[in-house]
Design an enzyme around this catalytic site. Structure first.
Site, PDB file in Angstrom:
ATOM      1  N   ARG A   1       4.401  -6.813 -18.440  1.00  0.00           N
ATOM      2  CA  ARG A   1       4.509  -6.372 -19.837  1.00  0.00           C
ATOM      3  C   ARG A   1       5.932  -6.012 -20.264  1.00  0.00           C
ATOM      4  NH1 ARG A   1       0.004  -8.530 -22.030  1.00  0.00           N
ATOM      5  NH2 ARG A   1      -1.833  -7.981 -20.791  1.00  0.00           N
TER       6      ARG A   1
ATOM      7  N   LEU B   1       1.732   3.680  -8.289  1.00  0.00           N
ATOM      8  CA  LEU B   1       3.008   2.989  -8.505  1.00  0.00           C
ATOM      9  C   LEU B   1       2.891   1.481  -8.291  1.00  0.00           C
ATOM     10  CD1 LEU B   1       6.047   3.192  -9.124  1.00  0.00           C
ATOM     11  CD2 LEU B   1       6.432   3.694  -6.705  1.00  0.00           C
ATOM     12  N   HIS B   2       2.112   1.070  -7.308  1.00  0.00           N
ATOM     13  CA  HIS B   2       1.973  -0.372  -7.061  1.00  0.00           C
ATOM     14  C   HIS B   2       1.427  -1.076  -8.312  1.00  0.00           C
ATOM     15  CE1 HIS B   2       0.823  -4.219  -5.438  1.00  0.00           C
ATOM     16  NE2 HIS B   2      -0.442  -3.979  -5.712  1.00  0.00           N
TER      17      HIS B   2
ATOM     18  N   THR C   1       0.796  -1.239   0.000  1.00  0.00           N
ATOM     19  CA  THR C   1       0.000   0.000   0.000  1.00  0.00           C
ATOM     20  C   THR C   1       0.831   1.293   0.000  1.00  0.00           C
ATOM     21  OG1 THR C   1      -0.371  -0.411   2.359  1.00  0.00           O
ATOM     22  CG2 THR C   1      -2.218  -0.864   0.863  1.00  0.00           C
TER      23      THR C   1
ATOM     24  N   TRP D   1      -3.420  -3.895 -23.232  1.00  0.00           N
ATOM     25  CA  TRP D   1      -3.137  -2.940 -22.152  1.00  0.00           C
ATOM     26  C   TRP D   1      -4.371  -2.723 -21.268  1.00  0.00           C
ATOM     27  CZ3 TRP D   1       1.150   0.901 -23.345  1.00  0.00           C
ATOM     28  CH2 TRP D   1       1.381   1.763 -22.275  1.00  0.00           C
ATOM     29  N   ILE D   2      -5.541  -2.652 -21.899  1.00  0.00           N
ATOM     30  CA  ILE D   2      -6.755  -2.290 -21.153  1.00  0.00           C
ATOM     31  C   ILE D   2      -7.181  -3.404 -20.192  1.00  0.00           C
ATOM     32  CG2 ILE D   2      -8.563  -3.173 -22.726  1.00  0.00           C
ATOM     33  CD1 ILE D   2      -8.535   0.348 -21.215  1.00  0.00           C
TER      34      ILE D   2
ATOM     35  N   SER E   1     -11.955   9.500 -28.791  1.00  0.00           N
ATOM     36  CA  SER E   1     -13.249   8.996 -29.235  1.00  0.00           C
ATOM     37  C   SER E   1     -13.352   8.996 -30.752  1.00  0.00           C
ATOM     38  CB  SER E   1     -14.387   9.840 -28.664  1.00  0.00           C
ATOM     39  OG  SER E   1     -15.599   9.449 -29.279  1.00  0.00           O
TER      40      SER E   1
ATOM     41  N   ARG F   1     -15.903   3.715 -38.569  1.00  0.00           N
ATOM     42  CA  ARG F   1     -14.637   3.203 -38.005  1.00  0.00           C
ATOM     43  C   ARG F   1     -14.550   1.691 -37.982  1.00  0.00           C
ATOM     44  NH1 ARG F   1     -15.415   3.969 -31.470  1.00  0.00           N
ATOM     45  NH2 ARG F   1     -17.553   3.298 -31.380  1.00  0.00           N
TER      46      ARG F   1
ATOM     47  N   HIS G   1      -5.489  -4.367 -17.899  1.00  0.00           N
ATOM     48  CA  HIS G   1      -4.993  -3.943 -16.586  1.00  0.00           C
ATOM     49  C   HIS G   1      -5.999  -2.969 -16.013  1.00  0.00           C
ATOM     50  CE1 HIS G   1      -1.131  -6.000 -17.016  1.00  0.00           C
ATOM     51  NE2 HIS G   1      -1.422  -5.860 -18.293  1.00  0.00           N
TER      52      HIS G   1
HETATM   53  C1  LIG Z   1       2.071 -12.698 -21.364  1.00  0.00           C
HETATM   54  C2  LIG Z   1       0.597 -12.528 -21.148  1.00  0.00           C
HETATM   55  C3  LIG Z   1      -0.295 -13.308 -21.868  1.00  0.00           C
HETATM   56  C4  LIG Z   1      -1.676 -13.143 -21.682  1.00  0.00           C
HETATM   57  N1  LIG Z   1      -2.547 -13.907 -22.406  1.00  0.00           N
HETATM   58  C5  LIG Z   1      -3.885 -13.747 -22.247  1.00  0.00           C
HETATM   59  C6  LIG Z   1      -4.825 -14.502 -23.018  1.00  0.00           C
HETATM   60  O1  LIG Z   1      -4.453 -15.332 -23.812  1.00  0.00           O
HETATM   61  N2  LIG Z   1      -6.145 -14.253 -22.831  1.00  0.00           N
HETATM   62  C7  LIG Z   1      -6.611 -13.346 -21.925  1.00  0.00           C
HETATM   63  O2  LIG Z   1      -7.822 -13.186 -21.804  1.00  0.00           O
HETATM   64  N3  LIG Z   1      -5.751 -12.610 -21.190  1.00  0.00           N
HETATM   65  C8  LIG Z   1      -4.414 -12.774 -21.329  1.00  0.00           C
HETATM   66  N4  LIG Z   1      -3.551 -12.017 -20.590  1.00  0.00           N
HETATM   67  C9  LIG Z   1      -4.091 -10.993 -19.688  1.00  0.00           C
HETATM   68  C10 LIG Z   1      -4.021 -11.448 -18.222  1.00  0.00           C
HETATM   69  O3  LIG Z   1      -4.833 -12.597 -18.001  1.00  0.00           O
HETATM   70  C11 LIG Z   1      -4.510 -10.311 -17.308  1.00  0.00           C
HETATM   71  O4  LIG Z   1      -5.839  -9.979 -17.631  1.00  0.00           O
HETATM   72  C12 LIG Z   1      -3.684  -9.044 -17.449  1.00  0.00           C
HETATM   73  O5  LIG Z   1      -2.303  -9.365 -17.391  1.00  0.00           O
HETATM   74  C13 LIG Z   1      -4.028  -8.065 -16.345  1.00  0.00           C
HETATM   75  O6  LIG Z   1      -3.544  -8.578 -15.140  1.00  0.00           O
HETATM   76  P1  LIG Z   1      -4.263  -8.273 -13.750  1.00  0.00           P
HETATM   77  O7  LIG Z   1      -5.687  -8.726 -13.794  1.00  0.00           O
HETATM   78  O8  LIG Z   1      -3.399  -8.852 -12.676  1.00  0.00           O
HETATM   79  O9  LIG Z   1      -4.152  -6.668 -13.716  1.00  0.00           O
HETATM   80  P2  LIG Z   1      -5.189  -5.578 -13.196  1.00  0.00           P
HETATM   81  O10 LIG Z   1      -6.490  -5.723 -13.878  1.00  0.00           O
HETATM   82  O11 LIG Z   1      -4.493  -4.245 -13.295  1.00  0.00           O
HETATM   83  O12 LIG Z   1      -5.394  -5.935 -11.710  1.00  0.00           O
HETATM   84  C14 LIG Z   1      -4.331  -5.789 -10.760  1.00  0.00           C
HETATM   85  C15 LIG Z   1      -4.666  -6.672  -9.591  1.00  0.00           C
HETATM   86  O13 LIG Z   1      -5.859  -6.177  -8.978  1.00  0.00           O
HETATM   87  C16 LIG Z   1      -6.667  -7.271  -8.554  1.00  0.00           C
HETATM   88  N5  LIG Z   1      -7.960  -7.225  -9.263  1.00  0.00           N
HETATM   89  C17 LIG Z   1      -8.311  -6.359 -10.250  1.00  0.00           C
HETATM   90  N6  LIG Z   1      -9.583  -6.578 -10.622  1.00  0.00           N
HETATM   91  C18 LIG Z   1     -10.025  -7.616  -9.907  1.00  0.00           C
HETATM   92  C19 LIG Z   1     -11.248  -8.330  -9.850  1.00  0.00           C
HETATM   93  N7  LIG Z   1     -12.289  -8.004 -10.608  1.00  0.00           N
HETATM   94  N8  LIG Z   1     -11.349  -9.354  -8.995  1.00  0.00           N
HETATM   95  C20 LIG Z   1     -10.329  -9.700  -8.195  1.00  0.00           C
HETATM   96  N9  LIG Z   1      -9.135  -9.065  -8.185  1.00  0.00           N
HETATM   97  C21 LIG Z   1      -8.992  -8.037  -9.028  1.00  0.00           C
HETATM   98  C22 LIG Z   1      -5.886  -8.545  -8.827  1.00  0.00           C
HETATM   99  O14 LIG Z   1      -5.084  -8.850  -7.703  1.00  0.00           O
HETATM  100  C23 LIG Z   1      -4.981  -8.137  -9.959  1.00  0.00           C
HETATM  101  O15 LIG Z   1      -3.793  -8.905 -10.067  1.00  0.00           O
HETATM  102  C24 LIG Z   1      -2.169 -12.163 -20.757  1.00  0.00           C
HETATM  103  C25 LIG Z   1      -1.245 -11.400 -20.031  1.00  0.00           C
HETATM  104  C26 LIG Z   1       0.117 -11.554 -20.217  1.00  0.00           C
HETATM  105  C27 LIG Z   1       1.073 -10.696 -19.433  1.00  0.00           C
END
Ligand SMILES: Cc1cc2nc3c(=O)[nH]c(=O)nc-3n(C[C@H](O)[C@H](O)[C@H](O)COP(=O)(O)OP(=O)(O)OC[C@H]3O[C@@H](n4cnc5c(N)ncnc54)[C@H](O)[C@@H]3O)c2cc1C
Length: 301
Positions: free
Chosen positions: A223, A213-214, A89, A110-111, A122, A196, A113
Site C-alpha cells: 500500500r 510487524l511482519h 516469524t 484496507w480491510i 458502529s 446509513r 488485509h
Molecule cells: C495495487 C492493488 C490492487 C488490488 N486490486 C484488487 C482488485 O482489483 N480486486 C480485489 O479483489 N482485490 C484487489 N487487491 C487486493 C489484493 O488482492 C489482496 O486482497 C490484498 O492486497 C491483501 O493482500 P493479502 O491477502 O496478501 O493480505 P492479508 O489478508 O493480510 O494476508 C497476509 C498473508 O497471509 C496469508 N493468508 C491470509 N489469509 C489467507 C487465506 N485465507 N488463505 C491463504 N493464505 C492466507 C497469505 O500469505 C497472505 O499474503 C489489490 C491490492 C493491491 C495492493
C-alpha cells in the site's frame, strides 16, 4: 476535523500521565503514542499501543535458531539476515495498534488485509459525522488511458470545478437526507442501521487496527507502493515514518530487501545475464509474453 475535542482531551490526559514500566520502550515510538497525524482532509492515523522493538526480533530469532545465529555479529546484521532470507516469524513478535480515521472506500481496500484485528465505529449504534473526503485539486485526475486501475492528467478549469461541486453537493444532500430519516421530530425515525445506507463511500469511518510487524510490513509493501491508490498510499506512507522510528533496523532491512528491491523471473534474470555478456535479446528470444516484456523493458530498458 480529524479529532473531536473529546478525543483531543483524552490524548492530552494520556500524554500528561506517563507510567513507569519495565517493558521495552522505544523513544522514537513514544513520541508518536496517541499523537494524531493528519491524513487526507479529515483522516488521521495514531499509535494507540505497541509491543517490542528491534531487540525483540533478535531475541526471538536467537531462541528460534539458537546456534545458527551465532555467526551474525550484531542485531542489525541479524535483522538484515532474517529479512533477506524470509525468516519472518521473529518479526511477528512486535505488535502495534493504530487508530485510523479513513473514508469508507479506503477502508474497503484496507480491510482486505486479513492478518489484523479490527474494531470499527458502529453506524448501527452511533450517528456518523458530516465528514466527507473531497480530493484536493491536484488529486482530481482523469481516468488513465494506459492503466485501467489508475489516474491520468489532472482535471482543469470548469471540469474540475464541476466535479468538486458534484462531490460536495451529493455528500451534503445525502447527509441531509440521512439526518432527516433519523430524526424523531414528529416521526418515529428510521433505525441508524438502515438510514446509513444512502451515505456515499467518501464518508469517514474509524477503526482500531492491530497487527504484528511482519503483516504490517506486508501491508506497507503493497500500500505504500506507487501502484496503490493515492488515498490509501498516504496512510501507508505515514505509517512507514512511524515504523522507521519504532524499529529502525527492521525498517531499513525492509526498505532494502522488500520495498526498494526488485524481483526477477527466471526468464528476466536470464535475459539480464545474456545482456551483461554483450548479447542483444529480443522478446521472441526471451521466453516472455508481450506484456511481461513491456514491463521488463520499462524497468530495464
Ligand atoms: C495495487 C492493488 C490492487 C488490488 N486490486 C484488487 C482488485 O482489483 N480486486 C480485489 O479483489 N482485490 C484487489 N487487491 C487486493 C489484493 O488482492 C489482496 O486482497 C490484498 O492486497 C491483501 O493482500 P493479502 O491477502 O496478501 O493480505 P492479508 O489478508 O493480510 O494476508 C497476509 C498473508 O497471509 C496469508 N493468508 C491470509 N489469509 C489467507 C487465506 N485465507 N488463505 C491463504 N493464505 C492466507 C497469505 O500469505 C497472505 O499474503 C489489490 C491490492 C493491491 C495492493
Amino acid at each position: 476535523m480529524p479529532l473531536t475535542p473529546e478525543q483531543q482531551a483524552e490524548i492530552d490526559a494520556l500524554r500528561e500521565a506517563p507510567q513507569q514500566t519495565l517493558r521495552a520502550t522505544v523513544p522514537g515510538m513514544e513520541k508518536h503514542l496517541y499523537v494524531a497525524h493528519q491524513v487526507l482532509d479529515h483522516g488521521l492515523v495514531r499509535v494507540i499501543d505497541y509491543m517490542g522493538d528491534d531487540s525483540a526480533i533478535c531475541q526471538a530469532a536467537r531462541v528460534s535458531y539458537g546456534r545458527g545465529t551465532k555467526s551474525v555479529q550484531n542485531d542489525e546484521g541479524l535483522i538484515r539476515y532474517l529479512m533477506r532470507h524470509w525468516h519472518s516469524t521473529p518479526f511477528e513478535m512486535c505488535e502495534v495498534k493504530f487508530h485510523v480515521k479513513l473514508p469508507v472506500f479506503v477502508a474497503r481496500q484496507w480491510i482486505r488485509h486479513r492478518m489484523a484485528n479490527v474494531n470499527e465505529y458502529s453506524a448501527r449504534y452511533s450517528i456518523l459525522d458530516r465528514e466527507f473526503y473531497i480530493p484536493a485539486p491536484d488529486q482530481l485526475a482523469a481516468q488513465s488511458s494506459q492503466n485501467h486501475q489508475g489516474r491520468g492528467d489532472i482535471l482543469q478549469g470548469d471540469e474540475a470545478q464541476r466535479v468538486l461541486d458534484l462531490l460536495r453537493d451529493d455528500a451534503m444532500r445525502s447527509y441531509d437526507h440521512y439526518e432527516s430519516m433519523l430524526s424523531n421530530d414528529g416521526q418515529q425515525g428510521l433505525a441508524r442501521e438502515l438510514a446509513r445506507m444512502n451515505l456515499p463511500a467518501n464518508i469517514y469511518t474509524q477503526w482500531y487496527w492491530k497487527t504484528d510487524l511482519h503483516n504490517l510490513l506486508h501491508f506497507l509493501r503493497l500500500r505504500a507502493d506507487s501502484h496503490a491508490q493515492y488515498e490509501i498510499r498516504v496512510y501507508a506512507e505515514k505509517m512507514c515514518d512511524i515504523v522507521a522510528d519504532w524499529v529502525p533496523a527492521a525498517f531499513n532491512a525492509f526498505r532494502d530487501y522488500r520495498m526498494d528491491a526488485v524481483s526477477l523471473s527466471a526468464q528476466a534474470a536470464a535475459v539480464l545475464k545474456r545482456r551483461l555478456a554483450g548479447e542483444v535479446v529480443t522478446q521472441e528470444q526471451s521466453g516472455m509474453g508481450a506484456r511481461e516484456w513491456r514491463e521488463f523493458t520499462e524497468q530495464w530498458g
